[in-house]
Design an enzyme around this catalytic site. Structure first.
Site, PDB file in Angstrom:
ATOM      1  N   GLU A  60       0.840  -1.207   0.000  1.00  0.00           N
ATOM      2  CA  GLU A  60       0.000   0.000   0.000  1.00  0.00           C
ATOM      3  C   GLU A  60       0.870   1.250   0.000  1.00  0.00           C
ATOM      4  O   GLU A  60       2.074   1.172   0.174  1.00  0.00           O
ATOM      5  CB  GLU A  60      -0.872   0.033   1.270  1.00  0.00           C
ATOM      6  CG  GLU A  60      -2.120  -0.828   1.200  1.00  0.00           C
ATOM      7  CD  GLU A  60      -3.244  -0.151   0.420  1.00  0.00           C
ATOM      8  OE1 GLU A  60      -3.031   0.968  -0.103  1.00  0.00           O
ATOM      9  OE2 GLU A  60      -4.326  -0.760   0.327  1.00  0.00           O
ATOM     10  N   ARG A  84      -7.675   0.476  13.170  1.00  0.00           N
ATOM     11  CA  ARG A  84      -6.342   0.892  12.730  1.00  0.00           C
ATOM     12  C   ARG A  84      -6.500   1.930  11.632  1.00  0.00           C
ATOM     13  O   ARG A  84      -7.547   2.029  11.001  1.00  0.00           O
ATOM     14  CB  ARG A  84      -5.526  -0.297  12.202  1.00  0.00           C
ATOM     15  CG  ARG A  84      -6.066  -0.920  10.907  1.00  0.00           C
ATOM     16  CD  ARG A  84      -4.967  -1.698  10.182  1.00  0.00           C
ATOM     17  NE  ARG A  84      -5.440  -2.559   9.112  1.00  0.00           N
ATOM     18  CZ  ARG A  84      -5.604  -2.179   7.836  1.00  0.00           C
ATOM     19  NH1 ARG A  84      -5.420  -0.905   7.486  1.00  0.00           N
ATOM     20  NH2 ARG A  84      -5.988  -3.055   6.922  1.00  0.00           N
ATOM     21  N   ASN A  90      -5.802   3.413   7.910  1.00  0.00           N
ATOM     22  CA  ASN A  90      -5.608   2.847   6.586  1.00  0.00           C
ATOM     23  C   ASN A  90      -4.904   3.913   5.733  1.00  0.00           C
ATOM     24  O   ASN A  90      -3.986   4.568   6.223  1.00  0.00           O
ATOM     25  CB  ASN A  90      -6.943   2.348   6.014  1.00  0.00           C
ATOM     26  CG  ASN A  90      -6.746   1.373   4.879  1.00  0.00           C
ATOM     27  OD1 ASN A  90      -5.814   0.561   4.920  1.00  0.00           O
ATOM     28  ND2 ASN A  90      -7.563   1.435   3.861  1.00  0.00           N
ATOM     29  N   GLU A 132      -9.806  -6.113   9.937  1.00  0.00           N
ATOM     30  CA  GLU A 132     -10.585  -7.084   9.168  1.00  0.00           C
ATOM     31  C   GLU A 132     -10.414  -8.502   9.717  1.00  0.00           C
ATOM     32  O   GLU A 132      -9.359  -8.841  10.239  1.00  0.00           O
ATOM     33  CB  GLU A 132     -10.126  -7.074   7.701  1.00  0.00           C
ATOM     34  CG  GLU A 132     -10.357  -5.753   7.004  1.00  0.00           C
ATOM     35  CD  GLU A 132      -9.570  -5.640   5.706  1.00  0.00           C
ATOM     36  OE1 GLU A 132      -8.327  -5.753   5.762  1.00  0.00           O
ATOM     37  OE2 GLU A 132     -10.201  -5.452   4.651  1.00  0.00           O
ATOM     38  N   ASN A 167     -10.027   5.036   2.443  1.00  0.00           N
ATOM     39  CA  ASN A 167      -9.025   4.694   1.442  1.00  0.00           C
ATOM     40  C   ASN A 167      -8.546   5.895   0.638  1.00  0.00           C
ATOM     41  O   ASN A 167      -8.319   6.958   1.216  1.00  0.00           O
ATOM     42  CB  ASN A 167      -9.555   3.548   0.564  1.00  0.00           C
ATOM     43  CG  ASN A 167      -8.741   2.286   0.782  1.00  0.00           C
ATOM     44  OD1 ASN A 167      -7.528   2.359   0.915  1.00  0.00           O
ATOM     45  ND2 ASN A 167      -9.390   1.137   0.832  1.00  0.00           N
ATOM     46  N   ASP A 171      -9.928   1.449  -4.217  1.00  0.00           N
ATOM     47  CA  ASP A 171      -8.929   1.435  -3.134  1.00  0.00           C
ATOM     48  C   ASP A 171      -8.104   2.724  -3.181  1.00  0.00           C
ATOM     49  O   ASP A 171      -8.663   3.808  -3.026  1.00  0.00           O
ATOM     50  CB  ASP A 171      -8.109   0.145  -3.260  1.00  0.00           C
ATOM     51  CG  ASP A 171      -7.413  -0.240  -1.975  1.00  0.00           C
ATOM     52  OD1 ASP A 171      -7.037   0.662  -1.220  1.00  0.00           O
ATOM     53  OD2 ASP A 171      -7.224  -1.444  -1.716  1.00  0.00           O
TER      54      ASP A 171
HETATM   55  C1  BGC Z   1      -7.042  -2.147   3.105  1.00  0.00           C
HETATM   56  C2  BGC Z   1      -7.249  -3.621   3.103  1.00  0.00           C
HETATM   57  C3  BGC Z   1      -8.577  -3.912   2.454  1.00  0.00           C
HETATM   58  C4  BGC Z   1      -8.600  -3.317   1.060  1.00  0.00           C
HETATM   59  C5  BGC Z   1      -9.900  -3.542   0.315  1.00  0.00           C
HETATM   60  C6  BGC Z   1      -7.087  -1.684   1.692  1.00  0.00           C
HETATM   61  O1  BGC Z   1      -6.855  -0.320   1.659  1.00  0.00           O
HETATM   62  O2  BGC Z   1      -5.842  -1.818   3.726  1.00  0.00           O
HETATM   63  O3  BGC Z   1      -7.166  -4.075   4.428  1.00  0.00           O
HETATM   64  O4  BGC Z   1      -8.802  -5.294   2.384  1.00  0.00           O
HETATM   65  O5  BGC Z   1      -8.342  -1.946   1.126  1.00  0.00           O
HETATM   66  O6  BGC Z   1     -10.887  -2.678   0.689  1.00  0.00           O
HETATM   67 CA    CA Z   2      -5.714   1.285   0.398  1.00  0.00          CA
END
Ligand code: BGC
Ligand code: CA
Ligand code: BGC
Length: 301
Positions: free
Chosen positions: A20, A103, A105, A123, A156, A206
């Site tokens: 990521e 957490r 992201n 998750e 995201n 995402d």
């Molecule tokens: C998250 C994952 C998640 C994925 C799909 C990512 O940004 O970190 O944990 O499964 O997005 O939504």
């Molecule tokens: Ca992401």
């Protein structure tokens, strides 16, 4: 007339569980990224092809440049500074202290040097989690935290328009790319609306980044692609498919920011699937797109 010839290459056969937050660091000709569940921040040198990995003590979900040197990272539910040379971490601020299962992201720095990042519940399997537990925050240069809204499922992708007047944001399980009016002076957002709804085969939106023409590039988790969107017309302009399904995020980098780097995940793919996509978890480079990105903004605190 010029013909575009798009090339997609796995430049680093890393087995990221969930790669990521790709960020280009011009000063070192390198790509920064994280592997969230592996609790790792990585720096891949595009000239030597060497990678340095630093392990944190909790999931690390995003990394960004810092004006005063080193990086800032989101670890667990904390905004932190990371000194790359001695691998030390200093906590700058904490969020969601009443939500023990949360957490951070994705995160990114705005054009004024504020570090934006959102949270989500941890998750039980990819995209399976208790809903509405997340929120969006930003860390100002003076280290105070602003909370924008809660009820987020999976916070995201985020980026800002070229004129800095619009903030783009993705809450993955809404299957929508949203826009807000943005006040760069104060960091305030308003007037939320959707600019694009994903189609079924595009799966889950995402990570995202903007190009110099103001178009949005969105990595589609489970969709094995990045798509280019026009946020003004709401139309998809282009689809670039990758040889891996769990594409998570994208950024521009390389010479003049003319290359695109894409991260992806390996977690959640069964052994059968891994035979068909052995490069899952690697870092991909796309060239020949014919558009450029912009340099990432550094955190100003
Ligand atoms: C998250 C994952 C998640 C994925 C799909 C990512 O940004 O970190 O944990 O499964 O997005 O939504
Ligand atoms: Ca992401
Ligand atoms: C910049 C260089 C940089 C290169 C690679 C160019 O646009 O002018 O300073 O090293 O991109 O990122």
């Amino acid at each position: 007339m010029t013909m575009s010839s798009i090339k997609i290459e796995c430049v680093l056969p890393e087995h990221c569980r969930c790669g990521e937050s790709p960020v280009w660091e011009e000063a070192s000709n390198s790509l920064l990224f994280v592997d969230i569940p592996a609790k790792r921040v990585c720096q891949w040198d595009s000239l030597t092809k060497q990678v340095q990995r630093v392990t944190m003590d909790a999931p690390v979900s995003s990394v960004a440049l810092r004006q005063s040197g080193g990086y800032v990272v989101t670890i667990g539910t904390k905004f932190c500074a990371l000194n790359w040379k001695n691998q030390s971490v200093v906590v700058l601020a904490s969020v969601d202290q009443d939500k023990k299962n949360n957490r951070f992201n994705d995160g990114k720095v705005d054009p004024a040097g504020r570090y934006f990042a959102g949270t989500m519940a941890e998750e039980t399997a990819p995209a399976v989690l208790e809903r509405h537990q997340g929120a969006l925050y930003s860390l100002f240069p003076d280290h105070h935290v602003k909370k924008y809204f809660d009820q987020v499922d999976i916070s995201n992708g985020l980026d800002w328009s070229m004129d800095h007047k619009i903030f783009y944001y993705i809450d993955s399980l809404s299957y929508s790319v949203d826009a807000f009016d943005y006040d760069l002076q104060t960091g305030k957002i308003s007037n939320r609306r959707s600019v694009y709804k994903l189609e079924k085969d595009e799966q889950i939106p995402d990570g995202m980044c903007i190009d110099t023409e103001g178009k949005l590039w969105v990595a589609c988790y489970n969709g094995g692609r990045v798509i280019r969107l026009d946020p003004v017309t709401g139309k998809r302009l282009q689809t670039v498919k990758l040889p891996v399904d769990k594409t998570t995020s994208c950024c521009f980098g390389g010479k003049d920011y003319s290359e695109m780097y894409v991260t992806c995940a390996r977690d959640g793919i069964d052994p059968q699937g891994l035979l068909k996509q052995p490069e899952a978890g690697g870092i991909f480079k796309i060239t020949g797109l014919g558009v450029k990105g912009i340099a990432p903004y550094p955190y100003a605190g």
